[in-house]
Motif scaffolding. Sequence first.
Motif, PDB file in Angstrom:
ATOM      1  N   THR A  29       0.853  -1.190   0.000  1.00  0.00           N
ATOM      2  CA  THR A  29       0.000   0.000   0.000  1.00  0.00           C
ATOM      3  C   THR A  29       0.889   1.240   0.000  1.00  0.00           C
ATOM      4  N   PRO A  30       0.512   2.280  -0.746  1.00  0.00           N
ATOM      5  CA  PRO A  30       1.296   3.519  -0.687  1.00  0.00           C
ATOM      6  C   PRO A  30       1.119   4.214   0.650  1.00  0.00           C
ATOM      7  N   ILE A  31       2.141   4.929   1.081  1.00  0.00           N
ATOM      8  CA  ILE A  31       2.025   5.790   2.256  1.00  0.00           C
ATOM      9  C   ILE A  31       1.736   7.200   1.747  1.00  0.00           C
ATOM     10  N   GLU A  32       0.548   7.672   2.026  1.00  0.00           N
ATOM     11  CA  GLU A  32       0.133   8.997   1.558  1.00  0.00           C
ATOM     12  C   GLU A  32       0.767  10.088   2.417  1.00  0.00           C
ATOM     13  N   SER A  33       0.850  11.278   1.855  1.00  0.00           N
ATOM     14  CA  SER A  33       1.453  12.399   2.583  1.00  0.00           C
ATOM     15  C   SER A  33       0.624  12.810   3.789  1.00  0.00           C
ATOM     16  N   SER A  34      -0.632  12.384   3.836  1.00  0.00           N
ATOM     17  CA  SER A  34      -1.501  12.708   4.970  1.00  0.00           C
ATOM     18  C   SER A  34      -1.601  11.568   5.979  1.00  0.00           C
ATOM     19  N   ASP A  35      -0.951  10.447   5.721  1.00  0.00           N
ATOM     20  CA  ASP A  35      -1.071   9.286   6.605  1.00  0.00           C
ATOM     21  C   ASP A  35      -0.433   9.545   7.965  1.00  0.00           C
ATOM     22  N   THR A  36      -1.176   9.239   9.010  1.00  0.00           N
ATOM     23  CA  THR A  36      -0.625   9.220  10.357  1.00  0.00           C
ATOM     24  C   THR A  36      -0.260   7.774  10.702  1.00  0.00           C
ATOM     25  N   GLY A  37       0.425   7.594  11.824  1.00  0.00           N
ATOM     26  CA  GLY A  37       0.706   6.246  12.278  1.00  0.00           C
ATOM     27  C   GLY A  37      -0.583   5.463  12.473  1.00  0.00           C
ATOM     28  N   GLY A  38      -1.615   6.120  12.988  1.00  0.00           N
ATOM     29  CA  GLY A  38      -2.881   5.462  13.238  1.00  0.00           C
ATOM     30  C   GLY A  38      -3.597   5.055  11.964  1.00  0.00           C
ATOM     31  N   ARG A  39      -3.614   5.922  10.977  1.00  0.00           N
ATOM     32  CA  ARG A  39      -4.294   5.593   9.718  1.00  0.00           C
ATOM     33  C   ARG A  39      -3.593   4.441   9.007  1.00  0.00           C
ATOM     34  N   LEU A  40      -2.273   4.490   8.966  1.00  0.00           N
ATOM     35  CA  LEU A  40      -1.530   3.416   8.321  1.00  0.00           C
ATOM     36  C   LEU A  40      -1.700   2.112   9.097  1.00  0.00           C
ATOM     37  N   HIS A  41      -1.713   2.207  10.416  1.00  0.00           N
ATOM     38  CA  HIS A  41      -1.949   1.033  11.269  1.00  0.00           C
ATOM     39  C   HIS A  41      -3.254   0.346  10.886  1.00  0.00           C
ATOM     40  N   ASP A  42      -4.332   1.110  10.769  1.00  0.00           N
ATOM     41  CA  ASP A  42      -5.636   0.529  10.479  1.00  0.00           C
ATOM     42  C   ASP A  42      -5.662  -0.103   9.086  1.00  0.00           C
ATOM     43  N   ARG A  43      -5.023   0.565   8.130  1.00  0.00           N
ATOM     44  CA  ARG A  43      -5.010   0.029   6.768  1.00  0.00           C
ATOM     45  C   ARG A  43      -4.198  -1.263   6.695  1.00  0.00           C
ATOM     46  N   LEU A  44      -3.067  -1.291   7.385  1.00  0.00           N
ATOM     47  CA  LEU A  44      -2.228  -2.485   7.371  1.00  0.00           C
ATOM     48  C   LEU A  44      -2.881  -3.627   8.146  1.00  0.00           C
ATOM     49  N   ALA A  45      -3.620  -3.310   9.205  1.00  0.00           N
ATOM     50  CA  ALA A  45      -4.343  -4.360   9.935  1.00  0.00           C
ATOM     51  C   ALA A  45      -5.335  -5.051   9.015  1.00  0.00           C
ATOM     52  N   SER A  89      16.071  21.749  15.613  1.00  0.00           N
ATOM     53  CA  SER A  89      17.226  21.817  14.707  1.00  0.00           C
ATOM     54  C   SER A  89      17.041  20.898  13.500  1.00  0.00           C
ATOM     55  N   GLU A  90      16.064  19.993  13.564  1.00  0.00           N
ATOM     56  CA  GLU A  90      15.784  19.113  12.434  1.00  0.00           C
ATOM     57  C   GLU A  90      15.029  19.880  11.347  1.00  0.00           C
ATOM     58  N   PRO A  91      15.043  19.381  10.103  1.00  0.00           N
ATOM     59  CA  PRO A  91      14.286  20.038   9.024  1.00  0.00           C
ATOM     60  C   PRO A  91      12.780  19.963   9.276  1.00  0.00           C
ATOM     61  N   ALA A  92      12.069  20.918   8.739  1.00  0.00           N
ATOM     62  CA  ALA A  92      10.621  20.971   8.929  1.00  0.00           C
ATOM     63  C   ALA A  92       9.933  19.723   8.379  1.00  0.00           C
ATOM     64  N   VAL A  93      10.399  19.202   7.234  1.00  0.00           N
ATOM     65  CA  VAL A  93       9.749  18.028   6.650  1.00  0.00           C
ATOM     66  C   VAL A  93       9.883  16.814   7.570  1.00  0.00           C
ATOM     67  N   ALA A  94      11.032  16.685   8.243  1.00  0.00           N
ATOM     68  CA  ALA A  94      11.228  15.567   9.170  1.00  0.00           C
ATOM     69  C   ALA A  94      10.351  15.723  10.405  1.00  0.00           C
ATOM     70  N   LEU A  95      10.190  16.938  10.879  1.00  0.00           N
ATOM     71  CA  LEU A  95       9.349  17.184  12.051  1.00  0.00           C
ATOM     72  C   LEU A  95       7.877  16.933  11.732  1.00  0.00           C
ATOM     73  N   GLU A  96       7.461  17.318  10.530  1.00  0.00           N
ATOM     74  CA  GLU A  96       6.070  17.068  10.133  1.00  0.00           C
ATOM     75  C   GLU A  96       5.799  15.571  10.060  1.00  0.00           C
ATOM     76  N   ARG A  97       6.767  14.805   9.577  1.00  0.00           N
ATOM     77  CA  ARG A  97       6.605  13.343   9.549  1.00  0.00           C
ATOM     78  C   ARG A  97       6.549  12.777  10.967  1.00  0.00           C
ATOM     79  N   ARG A  98       7.313  13.361  11.881  1.00  0.00           N
ATOM     80  CA  ARG A  98       7.294  12.894  13.271  1.00  0.00           C
ATOM     81  C   ARG A  98       5.912  13.127  13.893  1.00  0.00           C
ATOM     82  N   VAL A  99       5.327  14.265  13.605  1.00  0.00           N
ATOM     83  CA  VAL A  99       3.987  14.554  14.115  1.00  0.00           C
ATOM     84  C   VAL A  99       2.999  13.502  13.619  1.00  0.00           C
ATOM     85  N   ARG A 100       3.073  13.179  12.338  1.00  0.00           N
ATOM     86  CA  ARG A 100       2.140  12.194  11.781  1.00  0.00           C
ATOM     87  C   ARG A 100       2.432  10.784  12.289  1.00  0.00           C
ATOM     88  N   ALA A 101       3.705  10.421  12.360  1.00  0.00           N
ATOM     89  CA  ALA A 101       4.068   9.067  12.786  1.00  0.00           C
ATOM     90  C   ALA A 101       3.643   8.801  14.219  1.00  0.00           C
TER      91      ALA A 101
END
Length: 316
Positions: free
Chosen positions: A157-173, A219-231
């Motif tokens: 399954t693709p990981i969408e740019s809006s996917d959170t850890g929870g959304r991906l969890h449910d899809r993979l389950a 100090s991390e890049p914004a894109v990495a921090l945004e992924r951390r929020v979603r993950a």
Amino acid sequence: MSRRLRLVFAGTPEFAVAAFRSCLAADVDVVAAYTQPDRPAGRGRKLAASPVKEAALAAGIPVEQPETLRTREARARLAAWQPDLMVVVAYGLILSPRVLAIPQHGCWNVHASLLPRWRGAAPIQRAVLAGDVESGVGLMRMEEGLDTGPVLLERRTPIESSDTGGRLHDRLAALGAGVLGEGLARLVAGNLPEARAQHDDGVVYAHKLDKREAVLDWSEPAVALERRVRAFDPWPVAETTLAGERVRIWSAAVPAMRNTAQPGAVIAVGPDGIDVSTGDGVLRLVEIQRDGGKRMRVRDWLNARPDLAATLGVRR
């Protein structure tokens, strides 16, 4: 097969429930469900049953909750169920070679990654953190090593740019339940595919999540921090300190903005969010939660705290 296959299921969290129900729907006899002992949960710290235990009891399936499977008594108890196959999904105990050898057809595992990438405890969150564009589930034969067994079936399954850890969890389950159902049907029909051995190259370990990782490092890049929020949605939830108080971050964005301020500096506050300087770019905090409060959009926080922009040292 001349008789119905006897299956023992082993799993604990919500992720395993869909797979358990897939076993119930298959042309097999689920004779027992193994799960972790009841643990304290909630503010009252009362003992709570695992999601798999609740599902098993509701289905009338006997439940076993040993602290370990390493003792002779525990292995004898498992063997007494006369399992032809044991299906393991996020069980929480390591199975020794002696346990793996008990079922006639061995032990299967449903793992939430595209093996050999992200072996280990937290493959879903690690995939989002790393910026992977794809994930999936694998049905594998278990070996003594950690998630090293050959893969029978796989779904992606693709990981969408809006996917959170929870959304991906449910899809993979759901995908895991599907691939397990297919595997069981093919085993019963006698046309199980040949297992694919995992390659040594591409191995990456998904280490267990640590709540300390939730604190945003500006100090991390914004894109990495945004992924951390979603993950880290829904657990352990990203957090930082704003206006002298701890704030959990549920949603963030990366606006196209130039920025020369020091990492961690609040550079703008408005109804669209709070813009914070990072090591590379700007992270916009969109949905937050104060200690003891509810999740809310930043615009609602501003309505409740008209002084917030001034407190943070910026103009609205």
